[in-house]
Design a protein around this motif. Structure first.
Motif, PDB file in Angstrom:
ATOM      1  N   LEU A 112       0.821  -1.208   0.000  1.00 42.56           N
ATOM      2  CA  LEU A 112       0.000   0.000   0.000  1.00 42.56           C
ATOM      3  C   LEU A 112       0.859   1.263   0.000  1.00 42.56           C
ATOM      4  CD1 LEU A 112      -2.841  -1.071   2.448  1.00 42.56           C
ATOM      5  CD2 LEU A 112      -2.983  -0.799  -0.032  1.00 42.56           C
ATOM      6  N   LEU A 113       1.929   1.265   0.773  1.00 37.33           N
ATOM      7  CA  LEU A 113       2.820   2.423   0.793  1.00 37.33           C
ATOM      8  C   LEU A 113       3.488   2.641  -0.569  1.00 37.33           C
ATOM      9  CD1 LEU A 113       4.496   2.044   4.300  1.00 37.33           C
ATOM     10  CD2 LEU A 113       2.856   3.794   3.577  1.00 37.33           C
ATOM     11  N   ASP A 114       3.854   1.559  -1.238  1.00 34.29           N
ATOM     12  CA  ASP A 114       4.438   1.686  -2.580  1.00 34.29           C
ATOM     13  C   ASP A 114       3.419   2.242  -3.568  1.00 34.29           C
ATOM     14  OD1 ASP A 114       6.866   0.768  -1.700  1.00 34.29           O
ATOM     15  OD2 ASP A 114       6.531  -1.302  -2.361  1.00 34.29           O
ATOM     16  N   ARG A 115       2.175   1.787  -3.475  1.00 32.23           N
ATOM     17  CA  ARG A 115       1.131   2.312  -4.368  1.00 32.23           C
ATOM     18  C   ARG A 115       0.869   3.790  -4.105  1.00 32.23           C
ATOM     19  NH1 ARG A 115      -3.487  -2.407  -4.660  1.00 32.23           N
ATOM     20  NH2 ARG A 115      -2.124  -4.009  -5.511  1.00 32.23           N
ATOM     21  N   ILE A 116       0.840   4.176  -2.847  1.00 24.35           N
ATOM     22  CA  ILE A 116       0.644   5.590  -2.502  1.00 24.35           C
ATOM     23  C   ILE A 116       1.783   6.422  -3.068  1.00 24.35           C
ATOM     24  CG2 ILE A 116       0.661   7.222  -0.577  1.00 24.35           C
ATOM     25  CD1 ILE A 116      -0.913   5.092   1.020  1.00 24.35           C
ATOM     26  N   SER A 117       3.008   5.920  -2.954  1.00 26.62           N
ATOM     27  CA  SER A 117       4.165   6.648  -3.482  1.00 26.62           C
ATOM     28  C   SER A 117       4.057   6.828  -4.998  1.00 26.62           C
ATOM     29  CB  SER A 117       5.438   5.897  -3.120  1.00 26.62           C
ATOM     30  OG  SER A 117       6.547   6.507  -3.687  1.00 26.62           O
ATOM     31  N   LEU A 118       3.639   5.783  -5.700  1.00 30.08           N
ATOM     32  CA  LEU A 118       3.468   5.891  -7.153  1.00 30.08           C
ATOM     33  C   LEU A 118       2.378   6.890  -7.511  1.00 30.08           C
ATOM     34  CD1 LEU A 118       3.751   2.156  -8.257  1.00 30.08           C
ATOM     35  CD2 LEU A 118       5.364   4.004  -8.727  1.00 30.08           C
ATOM     36  N   LEU A 119       1.266   6.871  -6.784  1.00 32.26           N
ATOM     37  CA  LEU A 119       0.178   7.808  -7.052  1.00 32.26           C
ATOM     38  C   LEU A 119       0.602   9.248  -6.778  1.00 32.26           C
ATOM     39  CD1 LEU A 119      -2.851   5.812  -5.647  1.00 32.26           C
ATOM     40  CD2 LEU A 119      -2.366   6.341  -8.046  1.00 32.26           C
ATOM     41  N   GLU A 120       1.348   9.464  -5.695  1.00 34.19           N
ATOM     42  CA  GLU A 120       1.826  10.810  -5.394  1.00 34.19           C
ATOM     43  C   GLU A 120       2.794  11.295  -6.460  1.00 34.19           C
ATOM     44  OE1 GLU A 120       3.440  10.472  -1.473  1.00 34.19           O
ATOM     45  OE2 GLU A 120       1.543  11.042  -0.533  1.00 34.19           O
ATOM     46  N   THR A 121       3.648  10.412  -6.941  1.00 31.77           N
ATOM     47  CA  THR A 121       4.583  10.780  -8.002  1.00 31.77           C
ATOM     48  C   THR A 121       3.840  11.151  -9.272  1.00 31.77           C
ATOM     49  OG1 THR A 121       6.231   9.294  -7.065  1.00 31.77           O
ATOM     50  CG2 THR A 121       6.563   9.998  -9.338  1.00 31.77           C
ATOM     51  N   ALA A 122       2.835  10.360  -9.615  1.00 22.33           N
ATOM     52  CA  ALA A 122       2.041  10.662 -10.808  1.00 22.33           C
ATOM     53  C   ALA A 122       1.274  11.966 -10.642  1.00 22.33           C
ATOM     54  CB  ALA A 122       1.070   9.520 -11.094  1.00 22.33           C
ATOM     55  N   LEU A 123       0.778  12.227  -9.449  1.00 17.24           N
ATOM     56  CA  LEU A 123       0.031  13.449  -9.193  1.00 17.24           C
ATOM     57  C   LEU A 123       0.933  14.673  -9.291  1.00 17.24           C
ATOM     58  CD1 LEU A 123      -2.701  14.670  -8.327  1.00 17.24           C
ATOM     59  CD2 LEU A 123      -1.928  14.444  -5.976  1.00 17.24           C
ATOM     60  N   HIS A 124       2.131  14.585  -8.734  1.00 13.77           N
ATOM     61  CA  HIS A 124       3.070  15.710  -8.808  1.00 13.77           C
ATOM     62  C   HIS A 124       3.568  15.927 -10.221  1.00 13.77           C
ATOM     63  CE1 HIS A 124       3.086  16.568  -4.600  1.00 13.77           C
ATOM     64  NE2 HIS A 124       3.434  15.328  -4.284  1.00 13.77           N
ATOM     65  N   GLY A 125       3.646  14.866 -11.007  1.00  9.43           N
ATOM     66  CA  GLY A 125       4.074  14.999 -12.397  1.00  9.43           C
ATOM     67  C   GLY A 125       3.040  15.683 -13.256  1.00  9.43           C
ATOM     68  N   ARG A 126       1.770  15.565 -12.896  1.00 11.17           N
ATOM     69  CA  ARG A 126       0.698  16.182 -13.675  1.00 11.17           C
ATOM     70  C   ARG A 126       0.463  17.630 -13.304  1.00 11.17           C
ATOM     71  NH1 ARG A 126      -4.513  12.796 -13.158  1.00 11.17           N
ATOM     72  NH2 ARG A 126      -5.249  14.734 -14.077  1.00 11.17           N
ATOM     73  N   SER A 127       0.922  18.043 -12.150  1.00  9.36           N
ATOM     74  CA  SER A 127       0.634  19.403 -11.690  1.00  9.36           C
ATOM     75  C   SER A 127       1.642  20.394 -12.262  1.00  9.36           C
ATOM     76  CB  SER A 127       0.646  19.456 -10.168  1.00  9.36           C
ATOM     77  OG  SER A 127       1.934  19.154  -9.691  1.00  9.36           O
ATOM     78  N   THR A 128       1.537  20.632 -13.545  1.00 11.94           N
ATOM     79  CA  THR A 128       2.399  21.624 -14.188  1.00 11.94           C
ATOM     80  C   THR A 128       1.694  22.968 -14.152  1.00 11.94           C
ATOM     81  OG1 THR A 128       1.474  21.091 -16.342  1.00 11.94           O
ATOM     82  CG2 THR A 128       3.487  19.928 -15.690  1.00 11.94           C
ATOM     83  N   ARG A 129       2.440  23.984 -13.935  1.00 13.57           N
ATOM     84  CA  ARG A 129       1.875  25.339 -13.855  1.00 13.57           C
ATOM     85  C   ARG A 129       1.554  25.862 -15.243  1.00 13.57           C
ATOM     86  NH1 ARG A 129       1.319  27.818  -8.738  1.00 13.57           N
ATOM     87  NH2 ARG A 129       2.479  26.535  -7.320  1.00 13.57           N
ATOM     88  N   SER A 130       0.469  26.579 -15.348  1.00 10.17           N
ATOM     89  CA  SER A 130       0.125  27.215 -16.616  1.00 10.17           C
ATOM     90  C   SER A 130      -0.384  28.624 -16.320  1.00 10.17           C
ATOM     91  CB  SER A 130      -0.938  26.403 -17.351  1.00 10.17           C
ATOM     92  OG  SER A 130      -2.133  26.406 -16.621  1.00 10.17           O
TER      93      SER A 130
END
Length: 136
Positions: A112-130
């Motif tokens: 579960l901790l590994d899945r949370i880490s992957l989801l957080e990484t994906a979420l931070h990767g999508r949050s690009t400023r515009s």
């Protein structure tokens, strides 16, 4: 042609101390058929991992059997570990002592901790400023 490791992965015995077991040389094959070594992968013996983590080697073997720590076998059949194995063992021990979990539940918590880490990484990767304001 394949991308499998070549060469002897562990010519030393598992009791070699803190010296890493002889590294595996990974070979890549190009479209022209040329083969070249990418990066040697350093490996640690069972005794080195047990000493660095402060655990008995039998307990480390049990963690490998339960799937809590990843290990491979060298050419002689001895367990060899990635350099990050002592940190993974420390994480297991912290979960065991801090949350009073049994080893079966520790495996679930680690997944579960590994899945949370992957989801957080994906979420931070999508949050690009515009320049456009948010929709809210």
């Amino acid at each position: 042609m394949n991308d499998r490791p070549t060469g002897a992965t562990g010519t030393g015995r598992s009791g070699t101390g803190d010296r890493p077991v002889q590294p595996v040389t990974y070979v890549a094959t190009t479209s022209t058929g040329a083969r070249y070594a990418l990066v040697p992968a350093p490996r640690l013996s069972l005794d080195a991992v047990a000493r660095r983590s402060g655990l008995h080697p039998d307990l480390v073997r049990r963690f490998v059997a339960l799937g809590l720590v990843d290990a491979e076998r060298d050419a002689m059949g001895h367990l060899v570990f990635d350099p990050g194995a002592p940190a993974a063992l420390a994480r297991v021990q912290r979960l065991r002592s801090g949350l009073c979990l049994n080893y079966a539940s520790i495996g679930l918590v680690l997944d579960l901790l590994d899945r949370i880490s992957l989801l957080e990484t994906a979420l931070h990767g999508r949050s690009t400023r515009s320049d456009t304001p948010p929709w809210t």
